[in-house]
Design an enzyme around this catalytic site. Structure first.
Site, PDB file in Angstrom:
ATOM      1  N   GLU B  43       0.856  -1.187   0.000  1.00  0.00           N
ATOM      2  CA  GLU B  43       0.000   0.000   0.000  1.00  0.00           C
ATOM      3  C   GLU B  43       0.887   1.229   0.000  1.00  0.00           C
ATOM      4  O   GLU B  43       1.676   1.427   0.914  1.00  0.00           O
ATOM      5  CB  GLU B  43      -0.866   0.037   1.252  1.00  0.00           C
ATOM      6  CG  GLU B  43      -2.102  -0.802   1.138  1.00  0.00           C
ATOM      7  CD  GLU B  43      -2.203  -1.721   2.310  1.00  0.00           C
ATOM      8  OE1 GLU B  43      -2.297  -1.219   3.441  1.00  0.00           O
ATOM      9  OE2 GLU B  43      -2.134  -2.942   2.106  1.00  0.00           O
ATOM     10  N   ASP B  54      -4.597   8.950  11.111  1.00  0.00           N
ATOM     11  CA  ASP B  54      -3.213   8.537  11.323  1.00  0.00           C
ATOM     12  C   ASP B  54      -2.612   9.076  12.605  1.00  0.00           C
ATOM     13  O   ASP B  54      -2.859  10.211  12.995  1.00  0.00           O
ATOM     14  CB  ASP B  54      -2.357   8.975  10.134  1.00  0.00           C
ATOM     15  CG  ASP B  54      -2.627   8.120   8.912  1.00  0.00           C
ATOM     16  OD1 ASP B  54      -2.466   6.894   9.011  1.00  0.00           O
ATOM     17  OD2 ASP B  54      -3.048   8.669   7.874  1.00  0.00           O
TER      18      ASP B  54
END
Lengths: 394, 253
Positions: B43, B54
């Site tokens: 990814e 995140d």
């Protein structure tokens, strides 16, 4: 249903929606399913109205400002949100949301804040209800707004510095969203403006709609009509404007004017004039108008007023702008500071610099003698004394 | 689009890293080295200024990548020869706004042109995907990977399974990236619940996988696991290229 209000899919025109990661879906979905039915419960309404009356001090006056009226040659009314407990309109929303959080059984409250006004309003209602309160605030804002940080701490809130990105409001919002992702079960996020994923923009606008609800009633008493010619309010994310416009949206003879912060000027590179410079985009969970690069990176805004220092506007504002229902304009730092001083000297009221942006636009308008003009005085200027002192060398 | 494939008994290892980090031009060399070292699929993250899902490590890598000059346009330039250089499946991962600005259709066409198998866009909701974009993804033979969390309802998981191809991204816990996997009773019950649903898509566990131990735990239950934060942390070291092989071997044992 008004064409300017949110539709069943959570959109205003093509703006709005809930652009959130799956981790936030259960929390946002719980709110979406329940917020309307809870808000409409008679017990909820009774508790909300009682707190607004006895704790916040509502209704806030609608004040016909004689010397401003003389200057502009029209009837200038100020909606005095500055007289609310904690000094701004922000508390209308936090009172509503804390009752909602309580009703949903949440034990832990999080919020983001820029200048600290929403943080203070959240810490206040958490103290009132004895709930744990964590406020995310940009590290730079913590330095700039020490008195509000102290207020929040006195009320028992934990103030957490957002140290990522530009370390201001946008980053504090990111940190609050991350906290909510990490604490999916017991936490309610009190967003301070009409931004975020559906149902936040609608929910916050409903809690702020008390501003225009009272204005209509008060204007009718004073003038015999509940329909002013012009309504003005400043816009960062846009919560005081959303509340000030709410009950006038379908009364198309009322001109709605939203004033953004131009900072050092729309073309200066240091500005928060979102509608002038922004493009359609997605930030903090909704599709709206956003200041961004060609690659879709969010651009840092600038305004002397921390409350207007946001790179987007709420999705309802994006729709009012795009549909032409609202007129979106901007005022520079200098124009706003002069307007703040002018109100102080003509009426003996020191406005928040945010609200001074709305007042400054009066200088650019022409009126008929019979015009009724309402300006939302969204907050008081105590928090801005430092800025006023520096700017005017007091 | 076919599901990701595994041989009997194989534990699939996927690595996430941010394009344009640590240097603007490190994107493709890292992919090649990971493939050589034995990663099963990749990814590649395209950076965004406001990555709300995140934790600090990946936030920092995104910030640095943007400073280095990474953007969607640049990424597709760098991936121009992807299929000649890297044979394992590659997915792109990032937030919706950069895709929206690039143009969703143009983005999907570019993915197809360079041979990207699918994308993971955490803040693109299922309803908007279905209403507005699913046809564009299908026309470009592109998988849209959905995330399932411990709080995702059964109905919603079934819907996700129906809409998914390639694999389903199973979150070990409700958290941002960079957390630690703890397979306690409730996590085990959650994984069991998903397994019992007999979904048509392979399951790949992400968030909180950092070591051989957590990788093994995750792949005892699922078809594969994704390592992001722990790998991105490696990239801060000056000799990161030499360390990639050791890192992968250490995990796969």
């Amino acid at each position: 249903m008004s064409k300017y209000q949110v539709n069943e899919k959570g959109y205003y025109g093509n703006f709005g929606g809930a652009y959130i990661p799956e981790m936030l879906y259960p929390n946002v979905e719980e709110l979406r399913q329940q917020y309307l039915s809870i808000i409409e419960e008679p017990e909820f309404q009774a508790a909300y109205n009682q707190l607004l009356r006895d704790y916040v001090g509502r209704p806030s006056p609608l004040y016909l400002a004689p010397r401003l009226s003389e200057r502009y040659g029209a009837n200038i009314f100020l909606k005095r949100e500055d007289l609310n407990h904690t000094g701004a309109h922000k508390i209308n929303n936090t009172i509503g949301q804390i009752l909602l959080a309580e009703r949903l059984g949440k034990k832990r409250i999080i919020a983001e804040t820029g200048a600290g006004q929403h943080g203070v309003a959240t810490a206040t209602v958490c103290a009132l209800k004895g709930l744990e309160c964590i406020v995310y605030m940009g590290a730079i804002d913590i330095e700039r707004q020490a008195p509000n940080v102290a207020r929040m701490k006195m009320m028992g809130a934990k103030v957490v510095a957002a140290t990522s990105g530009s370390q201001t409001l946008k980053d504090a919002t990111n940190e609050a969203l991350r906290d909510w992702i990490n604490n999916p079960l017991d936490t309610h996020y009190i967003i301070g403006s009409v931004v975020g994923p559906h149902p936040y923009p609608d929910m916050v606008a409903r809690f702020q709609s008390i501003i225009s609800e009272e204005t209509k009633r008060q204007l009718l008493e004073k003038t015999g009509t509940d329909s002013p010619d012009y309504v003005l309010a400043c816009v960062g994310g846009g919560s005081n404007a959303a509340g000030m416009f709410y009950h006038f949206l379908d009364d198309e003879q009322v001109a709605l004017i939203a004033i953004e912060a131009a900072g050092h000027g729309v073309d200066s590179g240091e500005t928060a004039a979102t509608t002038a410079l922004g493009k359609e985009g997605v930030l903090h969970g909704s599709r709206s108008i956003l200041m961004q690069t060609a690659d879709g990176q969010v651009v840092e805004p600038y305004s002397i007023s921390a409350g207007l220092d946001y790179p987007g506007i709420g999705p309802q504002h994006a729709w009012l702008f795009k549909s032409g229902r609202g007129k979106y304009v901007s005022i520079t730092d200098d124009e706003a500071m002069q307007a703040g001083l002018r109100l102080t000297q003509l009426e003996g009221i020191i406005p928040a610099i945010e609200s001074a942006h709305a007042l400054a636009y009066l200088e650019k308008m022409t009126f008929k003698k019979s015009d009724n003009v309402v300006v939302c005085l969204s907050g008081r200027g105590d928090k801005d004394l430092d800025n006023y002192m520096k700017y005017f060398d007091l | 689009m076919e599901n990701i494939q595994k041989k009997e008994g194989q534990r699939l290892l996927s690595i996430y890293y941010t394009a344009g980090y640590p240097t603007l031009d490190s994107t493709l060399p890292i992919a090649k080295e990971l493939a050589n070292a034995g990663a099963d699929f990749l990814e590649i993250g395209f950076p965004y200024s406001d990555p709300v899902a995140d934790g600090p490590v990946i936030q920092h890598s995104s910030e640095q990548a943007l400073i280095n000059g990474m953007c969607v346009e640049k990424l597709f330039e760098q991936l121009k020869d992807l299929r000649q250089e890297v044979k394992i499946p590659v997915f792109l991962m990032g937030y919706f706004n950069p895709v929206l600005q690039y143009g969703v259709q143009r983005f999907c066409e570019a993915c197809k042109a360079v041979g990207v198998q699918g994308v993971i866009i955490p803040d693109l909701p299922i309803s908007e995907y279905e209403d507005l974009y699913a046809d564009i993804f299908k026309a470009n033979n592109l998988s849209n990977i959905f995330i399932v969390t411990p709080q995702t309802s059964e109905d919603r998981i079934l819907k996700i399974d129906k809409l998914s191809t390639s694999f389903i991204y199973l979150l070990s816990s409700n958290s941002v990236t960079g957390s630690t996997l703890e397979v306690g009773e409730s996590t085990a019950a959650y994984f069991q619940r998903i397994q019992d649903m007999n979904l048509k898509n392979p399951l790949v566990i992400g968030f909180g996988i950092a070591t051989k131990e957590t990788f093994d735990k995750a792949t005892d239950i699922a078809d594969g696991a994704i390592i992001g934060t722990a790998f991105v942390r490696q990239l801060a070291s000056p000799n990161y290229m030499e360390r990639i092989k050791d890192f992968i071997e250490e995990i796969k044992g």
